[in-house]
Design a protein around this motif. Structure first.
Motif, mmCIF file in Angstrom:
data_model
loop_
_atom_site.group_PDB
_atom_site.id
_atom_site.type_symbol
_atom_site.label_atom_id
_atom_site.label_comp_id
_atom_site.label_asym_id
_atom_site.label_seq_id
_atom_site.Cartn_x
_atom_site.Cartn_y
_atom_site.Cartn_z
ATOM 1 N N ASN A 1 0.975 -0.869 -0.097
ATOM 2 C CA ASN A 1 -0.502 0.071 -0.239
ATOM 3 C C ASN A 1 0.549 1.182 0.379
ATOM 4 O O ASN A 1 2.041 1.574 0.371
ATOM 5 C CB ASN A 1 -1.235 0.188 1.288
ATOM 6 C CG ASN A 1 -0.150 0.168 2.479
ATOM 7 O OD1 ASN A 1 1.082 0.052 2.844
ATOM 8 N ND2 ASN A 1 -0.909 -0.862 3.298
ATOM 9 N N SER A 2 0.315 2.143 0.248
ATOM 10 C CA SER A 2 1.277 3.775 -0.082
ATOM 11 C C SER A 2 1.641 3.897 0.755
ATOM 12 O O SER A 2 2.375 5.038 1.362
ATOM 13 C CB SER A 2 -0.016 4.664 -0.681
ATOM 14 O OG SER A 2 -1.119 4.597 0.598
ATOM 15 N N LYS A 3 1.476 3.013 2.495
ATOM 16 C CA LYS A 3 2.302 3.561 3.689
ATOM 17 C C LYS A 3 3.676 3.275 3.162
ATOM 18 O O LYS A 3 4.269 3.700 3.943
ATOM 19 C CB LYS A 3 1.938 2.542 4.768
ATOM 20 C CG LYS A 3 2.104 2.830 6.074
ATOM 21 C CD LYS A 3 2.000 2.271 7.572
ATOM 22 C CE LYS A 3 0.445 2.131 7.470
ATOM 23 N NZ LYS A 3 -0.171 1.712 8.907
ATOM 24 N N MET B 1 6.061 3.441 0.449
ATOM 25 C CA MET B 1 6.161 4.174 -0.322
ATOM 26 C C MET B 1 5.945 5.853 0.855
ATOM 27 O O MET B 1 6.941 6.621 0.413
ATOM 28 C CB MET B 1 5.302 4.944 -1.317
ATOM 29 C CG MET B 1 4.869 3.574 -2.211
ATOM 30 S SD MET B 1 6.385 3.417 -3.775
ATOM 31 C CE MET B 1 5.696 3.874 -4.600
ATOM 32 N N ARG B 2 4.981 5.983 1.759
ATOM 33 C CA ARG B 2 5.356 7.635 1.996
ATOM 34 C C ARG B 2 6.493 7.228 3.095
ATOM 35 O O ARG B 2 6.524 8.498 3.269
ATOM 36 C CB ARG B 2 4.431 7.426 3.535
ATOM 37 C CG ARG B 2 4.189 8.998 3.639
ATOM 38 C CD ARG B 2 2.041 8.595 4.242
ATOM 39 N NE ARG B 2 1.071 8.220 3.693
ATOM 40 C CZ ARG B 2 0.216 7.171 4.289
ATOM 41 N NH1 ARG B 2 0.251 7.537 5.722
ATOM 42 N NH2 ARG B 2 -0.275 6.859 3.081
#
Length: 155
Positions: free
Chosen positions: A71-73, A75-76
């Protein structure tokens, strides 16, 4: 001669006025200024950014191997990590350029900071590789670099 100098200064004034007479020209000028300031330090910045991208890729492979959702977590976290490394390396570069420029310092602080960031990223990459392949790359490198720390001696 006087007319040409006056004309040249008027043209310079027009150029400076056009540079700062809007939002985009001012932003472009500021980015150009910052890029010119940090241009001598681009190799360590680029190397650490490449290591973060490799860590991100191997992290995704390790997450897939563990069956986790991607998920984007993650990437963050990578973006935050790049920003933190940039702040540390920029502060080291400023220390080198402004505060330590006349002192007899053996190694620039920028390179010491980039080695620290690179070591953290290499450790993370090796953990991801170990998750996927089972090979403990970190211990192999550590044994090569620091051969006496992993073996116990009776002395």
């Amino acid at each position: 001669m006087r007319v040409s100098l006056a004309k040249m200064f008027l043209e310079i004034g027009d150029v400076l006025h056009s540079m700062f007479s809007g939002l985009w020209p001012g932003i472009i000028w500021a980015l150009t200024f910052v890029a010119g300031l940090i241009a001598p330090a681009w190799p360590p910045f680029a190397a650490v950014c490449v290591l973060v991208v490799i860590d991100m890729r191997t992290g995704r492979q390790a997450a897939r191997h563990r069956g986790e959702d991607i998920n984007s977590k993650g990437m963050r976290r990578s973006v935050g990590k790049i920003a933190s490394y940039f702040y540390l390396m920029a502060a080291a570069f400023i220390m080198d350029r402004i505060f330590l420029s006349g002192l007899p310092v053996d190694e620039p602080i920028l390179y010491l900071a980039s080695i620290l960031c690179a070591a953290v990223e290499f450790k993370s990459i090796s953990e991801n590789v170990q998750t996927v392949t089972g090979v403990n790359l970190w211990s192999k490198v550590k044994d090569r670099i620091l051969p006496n720390t992993s073996k116990k001696t009776d002395e």
